[in-house]
Design a protein around this motif. Structure first.
Motif, PDB file in Angstrom:
ATOM      1  N   GLU A  97       0.146   3.952   1.445  1.00  0.00           N
ATOM      2  CA  GLU A  97       0.365   4.366   2.867  1.00  0.00           C
ATOM      3  C   GLU A  97       1.576   4.006   3.727  1.00  0.00           C
ATOM      4  O   GLU A  97       1.348   2.497   3.855  1.00  0.00           O
ATOM      5  CB  GLU A  97      -1.112   4.422   3.237  1.00  0.00           C
ATOM      6  N   CYS A 140       0.796  -1.303  -0.108  1.00  0.00           N
ATOM      7  CA  CYS A 140      -0.159  -0.050   0.025  1.00  0.00           C
ATOM      8  C   CYS A 140       0.818   1.125   0.065  1.00  0.00           C
ATOM      9  O   CYS A 140       1.999   1.271   0.766  1.00  0.00           O
ATOM     10  CB  CYS A 140      -0.889   0.276   1.206  1.00  0.00           C
ATOM     11  N   HIS A 182      -7.325   2.012   2.786  1.00  0.00           N
ATOM     12  CA  HIS A 182      -7.121   3.476   2.291  1.00  0.00           C
ATOM     13  C   HIS A 182      -7.775   3.593   0.985  1.00  0.00           C
ATOM     14  O   HIS A 182      -7.579   4.647   0.560  1.00  0.00           O
ATOM     15  CB  HIS A 182      -5.568   3.456   2.137  1.00  0.00           C
ATOM     16  N   CYS A 235      -6.335  -1.295  -1.474  1.00  0.00           N
ATOM     17  CA  CYS A 235      -6.048  -1.631   0.296  1.00  0.00           C
ATOM     18  C   CYS A 235      -7.414  -1.209   0.593  1.00  0.00           C
ATOM     19  O   CYS A 235      -8.109  -0.087   0.336  1.00  0.00           O
ATOM     20  CB  CYS A 235      -5.103  -0.508   0.656  1.00  0.00           C
ATOM     21  N   CYS A 247       0.628   1.574   6.726  1.00  0.00           N
ATOM     22  CA  CYS A 247      -0.544   0.721   6.654  1.00  0.00           C
ATOM     23  C   CYS A 247      -0.368  -0.495   7.273  1.00  0.00           C
ATOM     24  O   CYS A 247       0.674  -1.192   6.996  1.00  0.00           O
ATOM     25  CB  CYS A 247      -0.879   0.542   5.137  1.00  0.00           C
TER      26      CYS A 247
END
Ligand SMILES: [Zn+2]
Length: 404
Positions: A195, A193, A224, A221, A198
């Motif tokens: 992020e 991911c 997110h 994801c 995550c």
């Protein structure tokens, strides 16, 4: 960060998918409040009792509204928030889709009171299903037990069921036998991911179930909603269970390319230490060697090699036992049991099917028959001395199986 040993972020390792809000808000499970996290915690104990497996793993899913439910105590809401941050609680605006997705991808059983009637058309395996759903009910002294439940068979849907099945089968979307669909393929790859923190698909994460968006086909994801990078196939892994005196006490993962020594207290790295799971003063502590067996995944098969002083046996599904010749590798099949002592055995977890290779066009493998609910009585195998010569192939006693 608060965790819980029964919760896993990795759906592929879960034995159960639990609809958490459904359980927490069920007043018949005890307590005065409209929502009580204690009901879910009692359920986790109930699942251990139901399976006879002290290492039972749960993939927990809930509606977002539960996190701010004012009927929970502040501490309970904090616990849920921490589980969520740790990736141990999968939170959704509407949890139902995710529960069915996870069940389809993993063949885990689902704990819920919901009939999912609205989902039957798109997921025909739900219709009248008899072996994938369990429901909690109040047990003695505030305990929560679980029992199997049969899914409803909505009348208006019944008429078109066959047509629907045929259409889905033609589209390759439906496995008639247990409903496990193409989502399983998502579990067999590694995803990242964008992020950085995550919990499910970050650098530190082990694995999780992504979501494929219906319209675009993008893999995102679930937390997110950002597109995931495909890092390639996940290394093949098998989950093994350690059964001591008839009860599963521990489970561990074996990864292809990383041989693993299992024993009382292995010297080698990586090693799987059994000493913490053996009862004090048990003869098995003397009997099992520091390094007892070497495990390896090769060509999709589990192989075992005996490196012990006292020997290792393989019990076949028909009950026959064979000694593993020292130094040689023997293949361990789906329902074979590796005996390190008559009270200590290694078994391949039913979850490992996810990693089995499928030839092109070959139907998916049958799941292992349900044996999790049974505690197996130890066999009378060489309890205090080397096994006498000539006993190869002798059937150990098979009586004494009991439900826990
Ligand atoms: Zn993410």
């Amino acid at each position: 960060m608060r965790t819980h040993p029964r919760l896993t972020s990795d759906a592929s390792l879960a034995d159960f998918v639990v609809d958490v809000a459904n359980v927490v808000r069920e007043r018949t499970l005890g307590g005065d409040r409209g929502a009580d996290l204690g009901r879910f915690l009692a359920l986790l104990d109930g699942l251990v009792a139901f399976t006879g497996d002290a290492t039972t793993q749960v993939y927990a899913v809930c509606d977002r509204s539960l996190l701010s439910d004012g009927r929970l105590t502040r501490e309970e809401r904090q616990t849920l928030a921490e589980w969520h941050r740790a990736g141990l609680l999968s939170v959704w605006d509407v949890a139902d889709h995710r529960i069915i997705e996870a069940a389809e991808a993993t063949r885990a059983q689902v704990v819920t009171y919901d009939g999912f009637v609205d989902f039957h058309r798109r997921h025909p395996w739900l219709y009248g299903n008899r072996d994938r759903f369990v429901e909690p009910y109040p047990g003695p002294g505030g305990a929560v037990s679980v029992r199997r439940r049969i899914m409803p068979e909505p009348d208006d849907w019944q008429m078109s069921r066959k047509e629907e099945e045929s259409a889905l089968l033609a589209a390759g979307m439906y496995d008639r036998r247990d409903g496990t669909g193409p989502r399983t393929a998502l579990l067999l790859r590694r995803w990242r991911c964008p992020e950085p923190d995550c919990a499910a698909f970050g650098p530190a994460a082990r694995g999780a179930l992504p979501r494929r968006q219906g319209r675009t086909g993008r893999v995102v994801c679930p937390e997110h909603l950002r597109e995931l990078t495909d890092l390639g196939p996940r290394p093949r892994q098998m989950q093994l269970k350690v059964r001591v005196d008839g009860t599963v006490r521990h489970r561990f993962l074996l990864t292809e390319g990383q041989d693993l020594v299992v024993g009382r207290h292995p010297r080698a790295e990586p090693g799987e230490r059994l000493a913490p799971w053996l009862p004090e003063r048990s003869p098995s502590l003397e009997w099992i060697s520091r390094d007892h067996v070497l495990l390896r995944i090769s060509g999709g098969n589990l192989l075992v090699s005996d490196v012990s002083s006292n020997g290792t046996w393989l019990r076949l599904p028909d009950g026959q036992t064979h000694r593993v010749p020292p130094g040689a590798f023997r293949s361990v099949g789906r329902r074979h049991v590796v005996l390190l002592h008559d009270t200590v055995q290694l078994e391949v977890s039913g979850k490992s099917f996810l990693y089995e290779e499928r030839a092109e066009g070959e139907p998916p493998p049958r799941p292992r028959p349900e044996t999790e609910g049974e505690s197996q009585q130890p066999t009378m195998l060489a309890p205090s001395g080397p096994r006498p010569a000539g006993s190869r192939g002798k059937r150990p006693g098979r009586g004494g199986r009991r439900r826990r």
